[in-house]
Scaffold this motif. Sequence first.
Motif, PDB file in Angstrom:
ATOM      1  N   LYS B   2      55.870 -31.017  23.451  1.00  0.00           N
ATOM      2  CA  LYS B   2      55.463 -30.092  22.389  1.00  0.00           C
ATOM      3  C   LYS B   2      55.710 -28.673  22.865  1.00  0.00           C
ATOM      4  O   LYS B   2      55.173 -28.257  23.906  1.00  0.00           O
ATOM      5  N   ALA B   3      56.528 -27.933  22.124  1.00  0.00           N
ATOM      6  CA  ALA B   3      56.891 -26.566  22.524  1.00  0.00           C
ATOM      7  C   ALA B   3      56.446 -25.577  21.461  1.00  0.00           C
ATOM      8  O   ALA B   3      56.592 -25.827  20.259  1.00  0.00           O
ATOM      9  N   GLY B   4      55.908 -24.437  21.926  1.00  0.00           N
ATOM     10  CA  GLY B   4      55.583 -23.341  21.026  1.00  0.00           C
ATOM     11  C   GLY B   4      56.502 -22.173  21.322  1.00  0.00           C
ATOM     12  O   GLY B   4      56.613 -21.748  22.471  1.00  0.00           O
ATOM     13  N   VAL B   5      57.195 -21.706  20.313  1.00  0.00           N
ATOM     14  CA  VAL B   5      58.143 -20.603  20.490  1.00  0.00           C
ATOM     15  C   VAL B   5      57.601 -19.379  19.761  1.00  0.00           C
ATOM     16  O   VAL B   5      57.430 -19.410  18.533  1.00  0.00           O
ATOM     17  N   LEU B   6      57.315 -18.320  20.514  1.00  0.00           N
ATOM     18  CA  LEU B   6      56.794 -17.090  19.916  1.00  0.00           C
ATOM     19  C   LEU B   6      57.956 -16.154  19.618  1.00  0.00           C
ATOM     20  O   LEU B   6      58.704 -15.776  20.518  1.00  0.00           O
ATOM     21  N   GLY B   7      58.102 -15.783  18.354  1.00  0.00           N
ATOM     22  CA  GLY B   7      59.182 -14.869  17.984  1.00  0.00           C
ATOM     23  C   GLY B   7      60.207 -15.574  17.125  1.00  0.00           C
ATOM     24  O   GLY B   7      60.665 -16.662  17.469  1.00  0.00           O
ATOM     25  N   SER B   8      60.577 -14.939  16.014  1.00  0.00           N
ATOM     26  CA  SER B   8      61.452 -15.608  15.050  1.00  0.00           C
ATOM     27  C   SER B   8      62.766 -14.863  14.850  1.00  0.00           C
ATOM     28  O   SER B   8      63.441 -15.015  13.843  1.00  0.00           O
ATOM     29  N   GLY B   9      63.151 -14.047  15.830  1.00  0.00           N
ATOM     30  CA  GLY B   9      64.463 -13.407  15.814  1.00  0.00           C
ATOM     31  C   GLY B   9      65.532 -14.378  16.278  1.00  0.00           C
ATOM     32  O   GLY B   9      65.314 -15.588  16.345  1.00  0.00           O
ATOM     33  N   MET B  10      66.710 -13.834  16.629  1.00  0.00           N
ATOM     34  CA  MET B  10      67.825 -14.691  17.036  1.00  0.00           C
ATOM     35  C   MET B  10      67.466 -15.600  18.206  1.00  0.00           C
ATOM     36  O   MET B  10      67.830 -16.772  18.226  1.00  0.00           O
ATOM     37  N   LYS B  47      58.244 -26.947  12.919  1.00  0.00           N
ATOM     38  CA  LYS B  47      57.051 -26.435  12.239  1.00  0.00           C
ATOM     39  C   LYS B  47      57.033 -24.912  12.310  1.00  0.00           C
ATOM     40  O   LYS B  47      57.540 -24.319  13.267  1.00  0.00           O
ATOM     41  N   ILE B  48      56.442 -24.288  11.320  1.00  0.00           N
ATOM     42  CA  ILE B  48      56.320 -22.833  11.312  1.00  0.00           C
ATOM     43  C   ILE B  48      54.837 -22.481  11.310  1.00  0.00           C
ATOM     44  O   ILE B  48      54.049 -23.080  10.561  1.00  0.00           O
ATOM     45  N   GLY B  49      54.458 -21.555  12.181  1.00  0.00           N
ATOM     46  CA  GLY B  49      53.045 -21.183  12.255  1.00  0.00           C
ATOM     47  C   GLY B  49      52.874 -19.743  12.693  1.00  0.00           C
ATOM     48  O   GLY B  49      53.839 -18.990  12.796  1.00  0.00           O
ATOM     49  N   SER B  50      51.643 -19.382  12.941  1.00  0.00           N
ATOM     50  CA  SER B  50      51.327 -18.057  13.496  1.00  0.00           C
ATOM     51  C   SER B  50      51.594 -18.091  15.002  1.00  0.00           C
ATOM     52  O   SER B  50      51.882 -19.140  15.587  1.00  0.00           O
ATOM     53  N   PHE B  51      51.488 -16.933  15.653  1.00  0.00           N
ATOM     54  CA  PHE B  51      51.595 -16.927  17.118  1.00  0.00           C
ATOM     55  C   PHE B  51      50.529 -17.845  17.715  1.00  0.00           C
ATOM     56  O   PHE B  51      50.803 -18.628  18.628  1.00  0.00           O
ATOM     57  N   ALA B  52      49.303 -17.751  17.180  1.00  0.00           N
ATOM     58  CA  ALA B  52      48.216 -18.584  17.720  1.00  0.00           C
ATOM     59  C   ALA B  52      48.485 -20.067  17.456  1.00  0.00           C
ATOM     60  O   ALA B  52      48.249 -20.919  18.326  1.00  0.00           O
ATOM     61  N   GLY B  53      48.999 -20.354  16.279  1.00  0.00           N
ATOM     62  CA  GLY B  53      49.298 -21.744  15.942  1.00  0.00           C
ATOM     63  C   GLY B  53      50.358 -22.327  16.861  1.00  0.00           C
ATOM     64  O   GLY B  53      50.220 -23.453  17.372  1.00  0.00           O
ATOM     65  N   ALA B  54      51.423 -21.564  17.094  1.00  0.00           N
ATOM     66  CA  ALA B  54      52.507 -22.045  17.953  1.00  0.00           C
ATOM     67  C   ALA B  54      52.025 -22.197  19.392  1.00  0.00           C
ATOM     68  O   ALA B  54      52.394 -23.158  20.089  1.00  0.00           O
ATOM     69  N   GLU B  59      52.753 -27.432  24.615  1.00  0.00           N
ATOM     70  CA  GLU B  59      52.373 -27.712  26.006  1.00  0.00           C
ATOM     71  C   GLU B  59      53.090 -26.705  26.899  1.00  0.00           C
ATOM     72  O   GLU B  59      52.675 -26.439  28.030  1.00  0.00           O
ATOM     73  N   ILE B  60      54.189 -26.195  26.398  1.00  0.00           N
ATOM     74  CA  ILE B  60      54.953 -25.134  27.067  1.00  0.00           C
ATOM     75  C   ILE B  60      55.275 -24.091  26.005  1.00  0.00           C
ATOM     76  O   ILE B  60      55.505 -24.432  24.838  1.00  0.00           O
ATOM     77  N   ILE B  61      55.249 -22.805  26.428  1.00  0.00           N
ATOM     78  CA  ILE B  61      55.402 -21.707  25.469  1.00  0.00           C
ATOM     79  C   ILE B  61      56.633 -20.886  25.856  1.00  0.00           C
ATOM     80  O   ILE B  61      56.872 -20.637  27.037  1.00  0.00           O
ATOM     81  N   PHE B  62      57.395 -20.473  24.869  1.00  0.00           N
ATOM     82  CA  PHE B  62      58.539 -19.581  25.088  1.00  0.00           C
ATOM     83  C   PHE B  62      58.225 -18.230  24.457  1.00  0.00           C
ATOM     84  O   PHE B  62      57.922 -18.168  23.258  1.00  0.00           O
ATOM     85  N   ASN B  63      58.315 -17.159  25.258  1.00  0.00           N
ATOM     86  CA  ASN B  63      58.150 -15.823  24.698  1.00  0.00           C
ATOM     87  C   ASN B  63      59.505 -15.263  24.322  1.00  0.00           C
ATOM     88  O   ASN B  63      60.258 -14.776  25.163  1.00  0.00           O
ATOM     89  N   ALA B  64      59.808 -15.337  23.031  1.00  0.00           N
ATOM     90  CA  ALA B  64      61.075 -14.818  22.509  1.00  0.00           C
ATOM     91  C   ALA B  64      60.815 -13.637  21.578  1.00  0.00           C
ATOM     92  O   ALA B  64      61.641 -13.314  20.734  1.00  0.00           O
ATOM     93  N   GLY B  69      56.890  -5.603  21.733  1.00  0.00           N
ATOM     94  CA  GLY B  69      55.764  -6.245  21.073  1.00  0.00           C
ATOM     95  C   GLY B  69      55.223  -7.458  21.805  1.00  0.00           C
ATOM     96  O   GLY B  69      54.322  -8.124  21.310  1.00  0.00           O
ATOM     97  N   SER B  70      55.759  -7.739  23.001  1.00  0.00           N
ATOM     98  CA  SER B  70      55.425  -9.010  23.657  1.00  0.00           C
ATOM     99  C   SER B  70      53.955  -9.113  24.037  1.00  0.00           C
ATOM    100  O   SER B  70      53.306 -10.146  23.788  1.00  0.00           O
ATOM    101  N   LEU B  71      53.405  -8.054  24.629  1.00  0.00           N
ATOM    102  CA  LEU B  71      52.010  -8.144  25.073  1.00  0.00           C
ATOM    103  C   LEU B  71      51.080  -8.321  23.873  1.00  0.00           C
ATOM    104  O   LEU B  71      50.151  -9.135  23.920  1.00  0.00           O
ATOM    105  N   GLU B  72      51.369  -7.599  22.801  1.00  0.00           N
ATOM    106  CA  GLU B  72      50.542  -7.742  21.596  1.00  0.00           C
ATOM    107  C   GLU B  72      50.701  -9.146  20.993  1.00  0.00           C
ATOM    108  O   GLU B  72      49.711  -9.772  20.583  1.00  0.00           O
ATOM    109  N   ALA B  73      51.909  -9.645  20.961  1.00  0.00           N
ATOM    110  CA  ALA B  73      52.141 -10.982  20.403  1.00  0.00           C
ATOM    111  C   ALA B  73      51.391 -12.037  21.218  1.00  0.00           C
ATOM    112  O   ALA B  73      50.800 -12.978  20.658  1.00  0.00           O
ATOM    113  N   LEU B  74      51.386 -11.860  22.542  1.00  0.00           N
ATOM    114  CA  LEU B  74      50.696 -12.837  23.394  1.00  0.00           C
ATOM    115  C   LEU B  74      49.185 -12.742  23.209  1.00  0.00           C
ATOM    116  O   LEU B  74      48.476 -13.747  23.258  1.00  0.00           O
ATOM    117  N   ARG B  75      48.685 -11.512  22.979  1.00  0.00           N
ATOM    118  CA  ARG B  75      47.249 -11.370  22.687  1.00  0.00           C
ATOM    119  C   ARG B  75      46.905 -12.061  21.368  1.00  0.00           C
ATOM    120  O   ARG B  75      45.875 -12.723  21.247  1.00  0.00           O
TER     121      ARG B  75
END
Lengths: 212, 212
Positions: B2-10, B47-54, B59-64, B69-75
């Motif tokens: 299960k992967a959560g990907v933060l950020g919906s750019g390229m 699946k599409i969700g919020s930062f918190a949802g993703a 089980e592993i997270i990608f900061n994209a 905006g990365s620190l704010e997105a992670l908060r």
Amino acid sequence: MKAGVLGSGMVGQAISARLAELGHDVMIGTRDPNKLNEWHSAHQDIKIGSFAGAAAHGEIIFNATNGAGSLEALRMAGESNLNGKVLVDISEPLDFSNGMPPSLFVSNTDSLGEQIQRAFPNVRVVKTLNTITANVMVYPQRIANGDHQVFISGNDAGAKAQVVDILKSFGWLHILDLGDLTTARATEMYIAIWLRLWGAVGTGMFNIKIMK
Amino acid sequence: MKAGVLGSGMVGQAISARLAELGHDVMIGTRDPNKLNEWHSAHQDIKIGSFAGAAAHGEIIFNATNGAGSLEALRMAGESNLNGKVLVDISEPLDFSNGMPPSLFVSNTDSLGEQIQRAFPNVRVVKTLNTITANVMVYPQRIANGDHQVFISGNDAGAKAQVVDILKSFGWLHILDLGDLTTARATEMYIAIWLRLWGAVGTGMFNIKIMK
């Protein structure tokens, strides 16, 4: 060609010896001629002088001083001995005050190459060779038959063309012009990953090739 | 996985699509789900969700997310949704306020990867993939049959080993561990020359190979 090489460390010695080997009339400029006694015995065709002496001697000048001392060394060389000439700037803005690996004392929105150009506006600064170790600078074909890149940055197209010819005479096959002297920020900042690659690869005898 | 990907750019889209293609259960986190409507129609298994949802999903997270905006997105993702997990940090500290090309808002003696690690001390940050364009990140063999390097930096050996496995599944053949997370300074500063190479080479579809 009469060349003046400023700096008597590994880079200055390598550049001087290679230029002499290629038949050029070289003077190496140093603060401390005594330190070159042993080296000079193996390179008697190379003249030894002060920074000002080497700058006056050269039709083209190589800045191989350490970055923290480069502006002072060039001031000692004398603006009148430098004006109108091509200055091949190989220096790195290394700052050892934060421990190892060194950081950079100028980077990101400025570069040492640009600082030198601003301080000596009538000198034709070309930044190059600052992305490899001294031995690779002058004998690029010792790695992968020369199949890797060196970069040049500068504001003067004629000066860059002259430097390209010298690089070719060293054996460089792939010389990539990155653009004006602001691109020296990029090659100077590259030293950060070069230092880490040195650690990871286990030798300084490497370079990068652009794969498309 | 299960992967959560933060950020919906390229980058977020490329990573999400590739992970889904490889059979993983992916949720992409975004501030603005509507912007993904068209993309989602071609990637309905994601699946599409919020930062918190993703972040909760993965089980592993990608900061994209983009670096600024990365620190704010992670908060927004939430420390409790991140703690103990591997965070693959692909972000770049790009600062567009000085014009083009961008400079970096942190560099030299610190990095965005380290800032993230300090802000989230119980997250296992691994910096990687931040030295190539999105398409090359996930399909390295589209360039020179994969004969080029990607780098990893991080303080947690187990986390790095997990990330190496993912990189191999993407097709990476040469994965070079540069060391602890301070080496992220080097790969983040490399973006400066990457941007200039992009200009000089004329395409973002390139990477570097270490030649010895």
